[in-house]
Design an enzyme around this catalytic site. Structure first.
Site, short mmCIF file in Angstrom:
data_model
loop_
_atom_site.label_atom_id
_atom_site.label_comp_id
_atom_site.label_asym_id
_atom_site.label_seq_id
_atom_site.Cartn_x
_atom_site.Cartn_y
_atom_site.Cartn_z
N HIS A 1 -8.93 -0.93 -0.47
CA HIS A 1 -7.92 -2.17 -0.77
C HIS A 1 -8.73 -3.29 -1.05
O HIS A 1 -9.80 -3.53 -0.40
CB HIS A 1 -6.91 -2.55 0.59
N CYS B 1 0.65 -1.23 0.07
CA CYS B 1 -0.11 0.15 0.17
C CYS B 1 0.90 1.19 0.10
O CYS B 1 0.62 2.12 -0.79
CB CYS B 1 -0.81 -0.12 1.18
N GLN C 1 1.44 -10.66 -2.78
CA GLN C 1 0.02 -9.97 -2.39
C GLN C 1 -0.74 -9.43 -3.38
O GLN C 1 0.02 -8.63 -3.93
CB GLN C 1 0.24 -9.30 -1.17
N ARG D 1 6.94 -10.76 5.79
CA ARG D 1 6.38 -10.45 7.29
C ARG D 1 6.93 -11.58 8.01
O ARG D 1 6.97 -12.65 7.86
CB ARG D 1 4.79 -10.75 7.17
N LYS E 1 -15.11 -3.40 6.10
CA LYS E 1 -14.73 -4.44 5.14
C LYS E 1 -15.51 -5.32 4.60
O LYS E 1 -16.42 -6.14 5.54
CB LYS E 1 -13.39 -4.99 5.57
N ASP F 1 -2.83 -7.10 -3.95
CA ASP F 1 -3.62 -6.09 -3.30
C ASP F 1 -3.76 -4.95 -4.69
O ASP F 1 -3.01 -4.99 -5.72
CB ASP F 1 -2.66 -5.11 -2.27
N HIS G 1 -5.59 -0.67 -5.20
CA HIS G 1 -6.43 0.28 -4.78
C HIS G 1 -7.28 1.05 -5.60
O HIS G 1 -6.81 0.95 -6.77
CB HIS G 1 -5.31 1.39 -4.00
ZN LIG Z 1 -3.46 -1.78 -0.07
#
Ligand SMILES: [Zn+2]
Ligand SMILES: [Zn+2]
Length: 634
Positions: free
Chosen positions: A508, A331, A378, A360, A462, A380, A382
């Site tokens: 996201h 992000c 990932q 992570r 979410k 992801d 936006h």
């Molecule tokens: Zn994100």
């Protein structure tokens, strides 16, 4: 008193009758079937005495609520058996879980083995056969402390209860437990159970506390249901992605990189199919794709808030005497890309995705094959938009998720998590409007969903997608999260129709979540037999006799290669049966056997993985069928 039943009928009874008495007065056979009852929406024991007007629903072994009661009562029975075998045992908590129950216990110097589980089971059978009643009593806190004075964990729990609370205690034969209930009327219902496994579990989940022994088990009302479940567990074991990953040469793990998977050639092919599919679908849906660096300066993570809130999960390093962190999420990099330009409302909705490799830190004990790793890709993305675009964008997203999951044959359930009670940022009205927009989108689409009140992230509500695999396991993969935090922290703006700067709405969204984990799920879901479009090798060509059939086979292989089919030839001097069996164990979707007939009449003889029949068809017809199957991702 007047008792109302679910069919709407109302009957008058004398005050002070127990639910058993009431059931008996309706029919003795009903009484025999009752497990518990729902009184004004609360589940209670059948022994409960009713003194005032109430709505009553009797719960029998056919109702889903009954299974949970059975499971929890079986946990008590297990504790009783353990106490008989290990009189010094002390118990923690023993809740019902998704597929069964567990109980945490402190056995002092004793440790349990799988073999001991069988002994405990036998003891449980013995006790259950005595057919004891399970009785509830209510005591004061003081009395409870006296009753459980030898059980340190129960004492700790009792001490946390409010002073004036009535505490319920359940007793069966010589065993008693602190418990809210409700429970079965008696132990006779407990017949079809199995103790499954052992684990260590810290008291109250805190690693500073003592480690207790956790015993897992399950139970059903019918023997058939238990057998089916045990069969499913066997099947899950066979499909373990770590085992299949090794057998099919997909990935490996090494002590030199705990939690950092190595991808082998076959795994790279399968992973690439997932990524290509993602690219294709997202490009069609109007996404722009970016790539941001893996290592970024500490100052960026301070702006994003990760340095303060997520630091212990991040890997850091120094470059030229400055601190950098390896990204745990895509992000913040995405925010920098957004800020590069001035944006207008006319550009909205602006959809920017990244298949970024994130790292992570996970505790080494938590690592589990591909399911829990330390680096993963990932997916992801936006989406930047105005508030009145939320409903349409969510609808488009849910449709996109729906399509992609359906390609894998994965069912899913949606959960909507709303504003946390205390820790949240932003205005309550904005939360309310955002939650309403998410709900409206789902309702427009006719998608059922469950609300998890207070379970949203601190920065926004979410939608979570819980997918169910062919082994009936549920995984949370997809997520769509509105974010009121990052646009604020990064001071994101756009120019509205009046030429004024405004803050965009941002969300996201991730569909696979972690591609590595998703692939782990798929390996087990398909038992390693990937559909043709994903399979590392799609076709294995097997000439019957190299002297006569090799040239035709090689020409066929060449042709398929030119059409981007992943094809191999097995021209080793081995027996035909052996080569076919080997292609089977590698779970290759199509095995083509090429003999005299095929060469003479320009045919192929194919066998689909998992099927018995061989089919002879014209070569061109086979290629056409194969390509269509791959394109349709069947
Ligand atoms: Zn994100
Ligand atoms: Zn209990």
């Amino acid at each position: 008193m007047k008792i109302k039943f679910p069919d709407g009928s109302v009957k008058t009874f004398e005050d002070g009758m127990s639910l058993f008495d009431i059931a008996q007065s309706i029919s003795p056979s009903l009484k025999k079937k009752c497990i518990v009852a729902k009184v004004d929406d609360r589940l209670v024991d059948m022994n409960t005495v009713i003194n005032k007007d109430a709505d009553v629903t009797f719960i029998t072994d056919k109702d889903p609520e009954a299974l949970e009661v059975l499971r929890h009562s079986t946990a008590h029975l297990m504790a009783e058996a353990v106490k008989r075998l290990y009189p010094h045992a002390h118990f923690g908590v023993g809740p019902v879980i998704e597929d069964g129950f567990y109980y945490d216990m402190d056995l002092g110097d004793d440790t349990l083995s799988e073999h001991d589980l069988v002994t405990i089971e036998k003891e449980m059978k013995k006790i259950a056969a005595q057919n004891s009643d399970i009785l509830r009593s209510v005591v004061s806190k003081e009395e409870a402390l006296e009753l459980f004075k030898d059980d340190p964990y129960k004492v700790e729990l009792i001490n946390e209860l409010p002073e004036d609370e009535d505490i319920s205690v359940y007793t069966q034969a010589h065993f008693r437990d602190l418990c809210r209930g409700p429970h079965l009327p008696g132990t006779k219902w407990i017949k079809h159970f199995k103790l499954l496994s052992l684990a260590g579990a810290y008291w109250r989940g805190d690693s500073d506390n003592i480690q207790l022994t956790r015993v897992y088990g399950t139970v059903f009302f019918e023997k058939e249901e238990l057998d089916d479940y045990l069969h499913l567990l066997e099947e899950r074991k066979k499909r373990d992605h770590r085992k299949l990953g090794k057998e099919l040469d997909l990935f490996m793990l090494s002590e030199y990189g705990p939690g950092f998977p190595f991808w082998l050639p076959n795994g790279v092919v399968v992973k690439k199919q997932l990524l290509d599919f993602w690219h294709e679908v997202h490009t069609k849906a109007g996404y722009h794709l970016i790539e941001t660096p893996i290592i970024l300066k500490r100052e960026l993570w301070e702006v994003s808030g990760h340095w303060k809130n997520y630091r212990e999960n991040m890997y850091t390093l120094d470059i030229d005497e400055q601190t950098f962190a390896v990204k745990p999420m895509n992000c913040p990099g995405g925010m920098l890309v957004y800020k590069r330009d001035i944006h207008s409302y006319k550009d909205f909705p602006l959809k920017v995705g990244e298949l970024g490799l994130v790292h992570r830190h996970e505790a080494s004990g938590a690592l589990a094959g591909l399911f829990r790793v330390r680096n993963f890709t990932q997916d992801d993305a936006h989406i930047f938009m105005t508030e009145d675009q939320i409903v349409d964008e969510i609808k488009a997203l849910v449709n996109l998720f729906d399509y992609m999951y359906s390609v894998f044959g994965l069912d899913y359930k949606i959960e909507l998590s709303t504003r946390p009670e205390e820790k949240f940022i932003g205005e309550i009205e904005v939360w309310d409007r955002s939650e309403a927009a998410l709900a409206a989108a789902l309702e427009d689409l006719g998608k059922p969903y469950k609300i998890n009140p207070g379970d949203g992230a601190f920065y926004g509500p979410k939608l979570d997608f819980h997918i169910k695999d062919s082994m009936k396991r549920v995984w949370q993969c997809g997520t769509i999260q509105l974010d009121m935090n990052l646009p604020e922290r990064f001071d994101l703006t756009y120019i509205d129709p009046h030429g004024e700067k405004r803050r965009p709405v941002m969300l996201h969204r991730a569909l696979y979540g972690s591609i590595e984990r998703f692939l782990g799920i798929l390996i087990e879901h398909y038992a390693g037999a990937f559909p043709t479009w994903m399979a590392p090798v799609q076709v294995m060509v097997i000439p019957v006799n190299n002297d006569y059939h090799l040239a035709y086979s090689q020409a066929l292989v060449e042709k398929l290669k030119q059409l981007n089919i992943r094809v191999k030839i097995d021209d080793r001097d081995e027996k035909l049966g052996y080569k076919i069996r080997e292609a089977q164990t590698k779970k290759i979707p199509y095995q083509l056997v090429i003999g005299d007939r095929e060469v003479e009449s320009h045919e192929v003889n194919y066998r689909r993985y998992g099927e018995k029949d061989q089919v002879a068809v014209d070569q061109e017809a086979f290629i056409e069928m194969l390509i269509s199957e791959i394109n349709l991702k069947k």
